[in-house]
Motif scaffolding. Structure first.
Motif, PDB file in Angstrom:
ATOM      1  N   SER A  53       0.825  -1.221   0.000  1.00  0.00           N
ATOM      2  CA  SER A  53       0.000   0.000   0.000  1.00  0.00           C
ATOM      3  C   SER A  53       0.854   1.264   0.000  1.00  0.00           C
ATOM      4  N   PHE A  58       1.789  -2.085  -6.063  1.00  0.00           N
ATOM      5  CA  PHE A  58       0.439  -2.513  -5.682  1.00  0.00           C
ATOM      6  C   PHE A  58      -0.410  -2.765  -6.923  1.00  0.00           C
ATOM      7  N   SER A  78      -1.165  -6.738  -6.704  1.00  0.00           N
ATOM      8  CA  SER A  78      -2.285  -6.935  -5.779  1.00  0.00           C
ATOM      9  C   SER A  78      -3.288  -7.965  -6.282  1.00  0.00           C
TER      10      SER A  78
END
Length: 377
Positions: free
Chosen positions: A183, A189, A193
């Motif tokens: 994050s 990310f 992710s």
């Protein structure tokens, strides 16, 4: 692949020569080329040892690369002696499987060349290629199949502690810690992710993410459709669909990441196709190696297996969920005692029938699935 075999001992040379003499005698009696007699013998022997070379393309390439690497490192080494360098049982088993596969593959290739020469009437080449194939089989049988072959027990005094994902998954970072780290790195990310989120909820293999998964949301349910990796004649699920009830994952970060990627599809569905490319996978592996030592996508696969066992799902359901075709495979994945709160699963569908093992990890809370049936909580 050009596989160099070791020199025969004096007794082996004598035995090999005796075999050739028997083949010549039989060929004279039947009035056929000696190569044909040897080929019939090899055909029968190959059936007896029953080593499958019809494996997945990626597996075959891994085996070939491993054998080529080993042989380049020492041209003069006996094939079986490469097993002595293995420090763990896992590396021993993989090296042995790779050599067995490549040797059998080479024998088949030589027999194919011999058959081609036979059809064109070139019996000299046929005989030479068949003798070459027979000699390779002769050494293979001595070094890899006989009672005198090298076993892991012969070198286990050097055994190193296994660093399997199953045993170390509780010692490495949590998925929550990884997302907290990501994050603060928006660029990473955005790249990593989604594969982490999908793996965390489904336990799918990295190779399956690279083949591509289809995600659909409809009526409060999320379907993840996976094309299986490690699929062969008697293993793996060609296709499987995992259905999760979104309400069961209200505060789940990984579920929210997946839902944010969904796009409007045919009403009332929302769909998304995701395929992880090799560059992203290599980058993710490097990121995890540097920042979260010991963690990989396979760590998530083992954790998912643990959660399923913790929830009390029967072995067939777990096998279908993980993409196995036998319940025995899950013995290598996770522990019920390592599961947290368990995993809520609405249903599992799979394409291939599952062979059951009598052993149960925990008392089943569901009926055993029949092939193609949908599991319901």
């Amino acid at each position: 692949m050009d596989i160099k075999i070791r020199d025969l001992s004096i007794s082996e040379k004598r035995e090999f020569k005796q075999n050739l003499t028997c083949f010549l005698k039989e060929a004279e009696e039947k009035n056929i080329p000696p190569g044909s007699v040897m080929n019939i013998f090899l055909q029968q022997k190959m059936k007896e040892i029953n080593i499958n070379t019809e494996v997945k393309k990626e597996t075959a390439e891994q085996y070939r690369k491993l054998v080529e690497y080993k042989m380049k490192s020492d041209h003069n080494k006996k094939l079986a002696d490469f097993l002595l360098d293995c420090g763990t049982k896992n590396s021993f088993d993989k090296t042995r499987s790779a050599f067995r596969f490549c040797i059998v593959e080479e024998i088949k290739a030589l027999r194919k060349e011999a058959d081609k020469a036979r059809k064109s009437g070139n019996y000299e080449i046929m005989n030479n290629k068949t003798i070459e194939a027979f000699k390779l089989f002769f050494v293979f049988e001595k070094d890899f199949l006989s009672a005198d072959r090298i076993l892991w027990g012969d070198i286990s005094y050097r055994k190193k502690q296994s660093k399997s994902k199953k045993r170390t998954m509780s010692e490495v970072s949590t998925i929550k810690a990884i997302f907290e780290d990501l994050s603060s790195k928006p660029e990473l990310f955005s790249k990593y992710s989604l594969p982490l989120a999908v793996s965390s909820l489904t336990g799918c293999r990295p190779a399956e993410l690279m083949k591509g998964v289809r995600i659909e949301e409809e009526g409060g349910f999320l379907d993840v459709c996976i094309s299986g990796a490690k699929v062969g004649n008697d293993r793996g699920q060609e296709e499987r669909k995992i259905t999760l009830k979104i309400e069961d994952f209200k505060n789940n970060n990984e579920m929210n990441i997946i839902l944010n990627h969904l796009k409007p599809g045919p009403e009332p569905k929302k769909t998304f196709n995701y395929q992880m490319d090799k560059k992203v996978y290599n980058g993710l592996r490097q990121y995890l190696y540097i920042n979260h030592s010991g963690f990989s996508l396979y760590t998530l696969r083992h954790r998912v297996a643990s959660e399923l066992k913790k929830s009390g799902f029967d072995e067939v359901t777990i096998a279908g969920f993980l993409g196995h075709r036998t319940t025995r495979s899950q013995e290598n994945y996770g522990y019920a005692k390592s599961g947290g709160k368990g995993l809520e699963v609405e249903s599992v569908e799979f394409s291939n029938s599952i062979k059951e093992n009598k052993k149960q990890f925990v008392k089943a809370k569901t009926e055993v699935l029949k092939p193609g049936e949908v599991f319901k909580r």
